[in-house]
Scaffold this motif. Structure first.
Motif, PDB file in Angstrom:
ATOM      1  N   ALA B  42       0.813  -1.210   0.000  1.00 51.59           N
ATOM      2  CA  ALA B  42       0.000   0.000   0.000  1.00 51.59           C
ATOM      3  C   ALA B  42       0.851   1.268   0.000  1.00 51.59           C
ATOM      4  CB  ALA B  42      -0.944  -0.006   1.198  1.00 51.59           C
ATOM      5  N   HIS B  43       2.182   1.096  -0.028  1.00 51.68           N
ATOM      6  CA  HIS B  43       3.067   2.261  -0.042  1.00 51.68           C
ATOM      7  C   HIS B  43       2.751   3.185  -1.218  1.00 51.68           C
ATOM      8  CE1 HIS B  43       6.537   3.756   2.107  1.00 51.68           C
ATOM      9  NE2 HIS B  43       7.059   4.145   0.963  1.00 51.68           N
ATOM     10  N   GLY B  44       2.459   2.587  -2.369  1.00 43.38           N
ATOM     11  CA  GLY B  44       2.106   3.381  -3.546  1.00 43.38           C
ATOM     12  C   GLY B  44       0.822   4.166  -3.333  1.00 43.38           C
ATOM     13  N   ALA B  45      -0.127   3.545  -2.621  1.00 46.35           N
ATOM     14  CA  ALA B  45      -1.391   4.231  -2.359  1.00 46.35           C
ATOM     15  C   ALA B  45      -1.164   5.425  -1.427  1.00 46.35           C
ATOM     16  CB  ALA B  45      -2.396   3.260  -1.756  1.00 46.35           C
ATOM     17  N   LEU B  46      -0.198   5.288  -0.493  1.00 45.24           N
ATOM     18  CA  LEU B  46       0.119   6.402   0.407  1.00 45.24           C
ATOM     19  C   LEU B  46       0.742   7.555  -0.378  1.00 45.24           C
ATOM     20  CD1 LEU B  46       1.553   4.376   3.403  1.00 45.24           C
ATOM     21  CD2 LEU B  46      -0.645   5.528   3.274  1.00 45.24           C
ATOM     22  N   TYR B  47       1.536   7.191  -1.365  1.00 46.14           N
ATOM     23  CA  TYR B  47       2.145   8.195  -2.255  1.00 46.14           C
ATOM     24  C   TYR B  47       1.042   8.968  -3.011  1.00 46.14           C
ATOM     25  CZ  TYR B  47       3.940   9.039  -7.077  1.00 46.14           C
ATOM     26  OH  TYR B  47       4.208   9.526  -8.319  1.00 46.14           O
ATOM     27  N   ALA B  48       0.046   8.216  -3.515  1.00 47.87           N
ATOM     28  CA  ALA B  48      -1.065   8.874  -4.212  1.00 47.87           C
ATOM     29  C   ALA B  48      -1.811   9.796  -3.247  1.00 47.87           C
ATOM     30  CB  ALA B  48      -2.017   7.825  -4.782  1.00 47.87           C
ATOM     31  N   LEU B  49      -1.994   9.327  -2.010  1.00 44.34           N
ATOM     32  CA  LEU B  49      -2.669  10.145  -1.002  1.00 44.34           C
ATOM     33  C   LEU B  49      -1.892  11.451  -0.776  1.00 44.34           C
ATOM     34  CD1 LEU B  49      -5.055   9.955   1.059  1.00 44.34           C
ATOM     35  CD2 LEU B  49      -3.369   9.189   2.725  1.00 44.34           C
ATOM     36  N   GLY B  50      -0.558  11.319  -0.690  1.00 41.14           N
ATOM     37  CA  GLY B  50       0.281  12.503  -0.513  1.00 41.14           C
ATOM     38  C   GLY B  50       0.097  13.491  -1.653  1.00 41.14           C
ATOM     39  N   ALA B  51       0.043  12.964  -2.885  1.00 48.44           N
ATOM     40  CA  ALA B  51      -0.122  13.828  -4.054  1.00 48.44           C
ATOM     41  C   ALA B  51      -1.465  14.555  -3.995  1.00 48.44           C
ATOM     42  CB  ALA B  51      -0.024  12.991  -5.328  1.00 48.44           C
ATOM     43  N   ALA B  74       0.225  14.591   6.841  1.00 47.97           N
ATOM     44  CA  ALA B  74      -1.072  13.914   6.689  1.00 47.97           C
ATOM     45  C   ALA B  74      -0.867  12.431   6.423  1.00 47.97           C
ATOM     46  CB  ALA B  74      -1.860  14.554   5.548  1.00 47.97           C
ATOM     47  N   VAL B  75       0.090  12.107   5.543  1.00 47.11           N
ATOM     48  CA  VAL B  75       0.311  10.699   5.207  1.00 47.11           C
ATOM     49  C   VAL B  75       0.912   9.959   6.400  1.00 47.11           C
ATOM     50  CG1 VAL B  75       1.506   9.123   3.656  1.00 47.11           C
ATOM     51  CG2 VAL B  75       0.492  11.196   2.768  1.00 47.11           C
ATOM     52  N   ALA B  76       1.779  10.640   7.159  1.00 47.80           N
ATOM     53  CA  ALA B  76       2.321  10.008   8.363  1.00 47.80           C
ATOM     54  C   ALA B  76       1.191   9.720   9.348  1.00 47.80           C
ATOM     55  CB  ALA B  76       3.379  10.897   8.996  1.00 47.80           C
ATOM     56  N   ALA B  77       0.217  10.636   9.439  1.00 46.82           N
ATOM     57  CA  ALA B  77      -0.933  10.419  10.324  1.00 46.82           C
ATOM     58  C   ALA B  77      -1.718   9.192   9.873  1.00 46.82           C
ATOM     59  CB  ALA B  77      -1.830  11.658  10.331  1.00 46.82           C
ATOM     60  N   MET B  78      -1.874   9.074   8.562  1.00 45.29           N
ATOM     61  CA  MET B  78      -2.522   7.885   8.007  1.00 45.29           C
ATOM     62  C   MET B  78      -1.723   6.632   8.377  1.00 45.29           C
ATOM     63  SD  MET B  78      -5.119   7.209   6.017  1.00 45.29           S
ATOM     64  CE  MET B  78      -5.726   5.678   5.367  1.00 45.29           C
ATOM     65  N   ALA B 202       5.800   9.185   5.752  1.00 41.77           N
ATOM     66  CA  ALA B 202       5.990  10.614   5.496  1.00 41.77           C
ATOM     67  C   ALA B 202       6.787  10.821   4.211  1.00 41.77           C
ATOM     68  CB  ALA B 202       6.702  11.265   6.679  1.00 41.77           C
ATOM     69  N   LEU B 203       7.807   9.978   3.999  1.00 42.56           N
ATOM     70  CA  LEU B 203       8.598  10.098   2.766  1.00 42.56           C
ATOM     71  C   LEU B 203       7.744   9.781   1.540  1.00 42.56           C
ATOM     72  CD1 LEU B 203      12.061   8.595   3.744  1.00 42.56           C
ATOM     73  CD2 LEU B 203      11.548  10.947   3.109  1.00 42.56           C
ATOM     74  N   ALA B 204       6.835   8.790   1.686  1.00 41.59           N
ATOM     75  CA  ALA B 204       5.931   8.485   0.569  1.00 41.59           C
ATOM     76  C   ALA B 204       5.049   9.700   0.285  1.00 41.59           C
ATOM     77  CB  ALA B 204       5.077   7.268   0.897  1.00 41.59           C
TER      78      ALA B 204
END
Lengths: 330, 290
Positions: B42-51, B74-78, B202-204
């Motif tokens: 799901a790392h890729g999905a977190l990246y999309a969320l960040g975008a 926000a993504v780190a919170a997720m 967070a990096l994602a």
């Protein structure tokens, strides 16, 4: 080793009756869904054979089915080969490719095996997507179905085609059960338990894995060739890695390593997709949550949970333990 | 064309820019794997969320820089939510269960982004400060892409410093090497996992925020980036910082130069390379453990 417990035989009989009964009762739309279930069922049987009994969790099987579909389309629609020969050719081609993938990946385990098969699947996807002969993004059309007029069957009729696909599911199931109960299948179970032990016993481990992977690939190829005949059109999307992922999801939902479970899973998955898809466009969300719930519950899918429940009931009735039966990997 | 030095510089910069974007994503994933043996698809999905977060924040409050800061948080919170709800319980499961749970997460997150932001691609503007071109080594290169390269190198430097020179870095390396032994030496491995997981998330998110102005922000951008990221970490070797850099650079160079020098082969090339690496060195080029 694979065994036909009374519960499995009963489930198979029930599935067969339900499938055939539905084929005669359903409308056009219902028949399309039945055909979709049958085609998916063949693919997940192939995947369960390697993943459930050999521990080879493959993310190449969607691509293998796609190779079968393209193989049939190229032979039948482009080269003008007679459909039955094109079907056999597609199955043979997919089997050979799967054997090679299995042989190369045999040394990898766990997450590396998953990644390696994913790489080969993606390689096939890119190759077909980029090569102009295969029609690129547009895919290939003009595919005809098998001609069974000798038997008095017109496969262009969706009821006949659905019944034909069901017969193919039965054939694929019989082939899987036969392979798993053969010497090769027993060796595979042994390799799954302990590779080192089987090697010490003088077995060539990679060859067992490659052979079973190749046979599994042939069944996946059959599934793909049927899919090509069903929609009479092939596109690169058939080889996408998400197809492999979905097939794995179906195997897990049904029950890994039970062979019957994935059939249940295929029916459940396709029906869920259509039912939820009719209510909301966000059916992936529901599927994802169901998948997470099933995996986190630690039950072996729907059928695995049923088997465990029946096993507990029997144990409760007979206080003394009968035999060391391990339900999951039987 | 290929004899022109400018061409090589331009393509090398393109390769470096792609590599840095992939590095931002793969380093989190690879360290999470090295430390926790957890495969987070799901790392890729977190990246999309960040975008998405970055593009929305930039659109609503009119600032790319705000988005660049808010998105990783926000993504780190997720990530905190995911860790508490799922990841912690899946730690001891086998790789297949983890792959499946996170595959389910991809499905769920994909549709959540579609529900919140819709199916239409979001556009995000390059910040005013980084508009236009910069003349570098005889070629004009977009300033924003140079910024991406710089940011990637900066993150690399910080991570290399933290992992190699600080106490927490030593603790992480000990955890990757042998978590049971590290726990015996008094390191709270569980908390370390949690921190690393959040930093990875967070990096994602940061990678997503950076990628937003470069690519169009669509729900399936996470799926599209996932395969390249997995290739990077498998080529490089799961669990090592060095592997993530090497893998990202190899992927960037092969993909960029493959596309211009051998267009017919380019997409197959990287998969063939991956297969070669897996066959000859099944654990990647720089595995975390010897």
């Amino acid at each position: 080793m694979f065994r036909h417990t009374p519960l499995r035989v009963a489930a198979l009989a029930l599935l067969a009756v339900a499938g055939i009964g539905y084929a005669f009762g359903a409308s056009y739309f219902g028949l399309e869904i039945l055909t979709e279930i049958a085609i998916l069922a063949i693919l997940v049987l192939a995947l369960d054979m390697v993943a459930g009994f050999g521990g080879m969790v493959s993310l190449a099987h969607g691509a293998l089915a796609g190779v079968g579909a393209y193989g049939y389309a190229m032979l039948q629609a482009q080269a003008g080969v007679a459909p039955p020969i094109a079907l056999l050719g597609a199955i043979g081609l997919t089997g050979a490719l799967a054997w090679a993938i299995g042989a190369v990946c045999a040394r990898s385990h766990g997450i590396y095996f998953i990644m390696a098969t994913l790489a080969f699947g993606q390689m096939a996807y890119s190759y077909i997507f980029e090569t102009p002969v295969f029609g690129g993004d547009d895919g290939l059309g003009g595919i005809s179905r098998l001609d069974l007029s000798v038997l008095g069957l017109d496969l262009m009729d969706s009821r006949n085609f659905a019944l034909f696909c069901l017969a193919m599911v039965a054939l694929a199931y019989a082939a899987c059960a036969f392979v798993l109960r053969s010497g090769l299948g027993r060796s595979l179970s042994g390799v799954h338990e302990s590779e080192q032990r089987m090697r010490a016993l003088g077995l060539t481990v990679w060859r067992v894995k490659a052979h079973v992977f190749g046979l599994s690939g042939m069944i996946a190829g059959l599934s793909g060739a049927l899919a090509a005949q069903h929609i009479m059109y092939v596109s690169p999307g058939l080889l996408s890695w998400t197809v492999s992922g979905e097939a794995l999801v179906v195997v897990i939902l049904g029950g890994l390593g039970t062979l019957v479970g994935p059939l249940v899973g295929a029916a459940f998955f396709v029906v869920l997709k259509h039912e939820v898809g009719a209510i909301t466009p966000y059916w992936h969300l529901v599927t994802g949550l169901v998948l997470i719930a099933v995996v986190m519950s630690r039950a072996n899918g729907i059928f695995g949970a049923l088997e465990a429940w029946v096993g507990r009931r029997r144990a409760a009735r007979q206080p003394q333990p009968l035999a060391k039966e391990v339900p999951g990997n039987a | 064309m290929t004899h022109d030095a400018g061409f090589w510089v331009l393509q090398a910069l393109n390769a470096l820019q792609l590599s840095m974007l992939l590095f931002l994503l793969s380093v989190g994933l690879t360290v999470i794997f090295g430390l926790m043996h957890f495969v987070n698809l799901a790392h890729g999905a977190l990246y999309a969320l960040g975008a998405y977060v970055a593009a929305s924040v930039a659109g609503a409050w009119g600032g790319f820089w705000v988005g660049l800061i808010v998105a990783p948080i926000a993504v780190a919170a997720m990530g905190v939510v995911l860790y508490g709800g799922l990841i912690r319980r899946m730690r001891r499961s086998g790789p297949m269960a983890q792959v499946l749970v996170t595959f389910g997460l991809i499905f769920a997150l994909l549709d959540l982004t579609r529900i919140i932001w819709g199916d239409v691609a979001l556009a995000s503007d390059v910040p005013a400060l980084l508009e236009g071109q910069v003349r570098l080594l005889g070629v004009d290169y977009p300033a924003y892409r140079l910024f991406v390269i710089g940011l990637g190198l900066a993150v690399l430097a910080v991570l290399a410093f933290v992992l190699g020179r600080t106490q927490i870095g030593a603790m992480i390396r000990a955890g990757v090497d042998n978590d049971a032994m590290a726990a015996c030496l008094g390191i709270d491995v569980e908390r370390l996992f949690f921190v690393v997981f959040c930093v990875g998330c967070a990096l994602a998110g940061l990678a997503g925020a950076v990628a937003a102005p470069l690519l169009s922000v669509t729900p399936d951008m996470g799926l599209q980036i996932l395969i390249p990221v997995l290739i990077v970490i498998v080529i490089g070797g799961l669990g090592s910082l060095k592997g993530a850099i090497a893998g990202a650079l190899i992927y960037g160079v092969v993909q960029t130069f493959g596309a211009v020098l051998a267009p017919q082969l380019s997409s197959v090339l990287i998969y063939a390379l991956l297969a070669l690496v897996l066959v000859t060195r099944p654990t990647g080029l720089f595995p975390a453990k010897g």
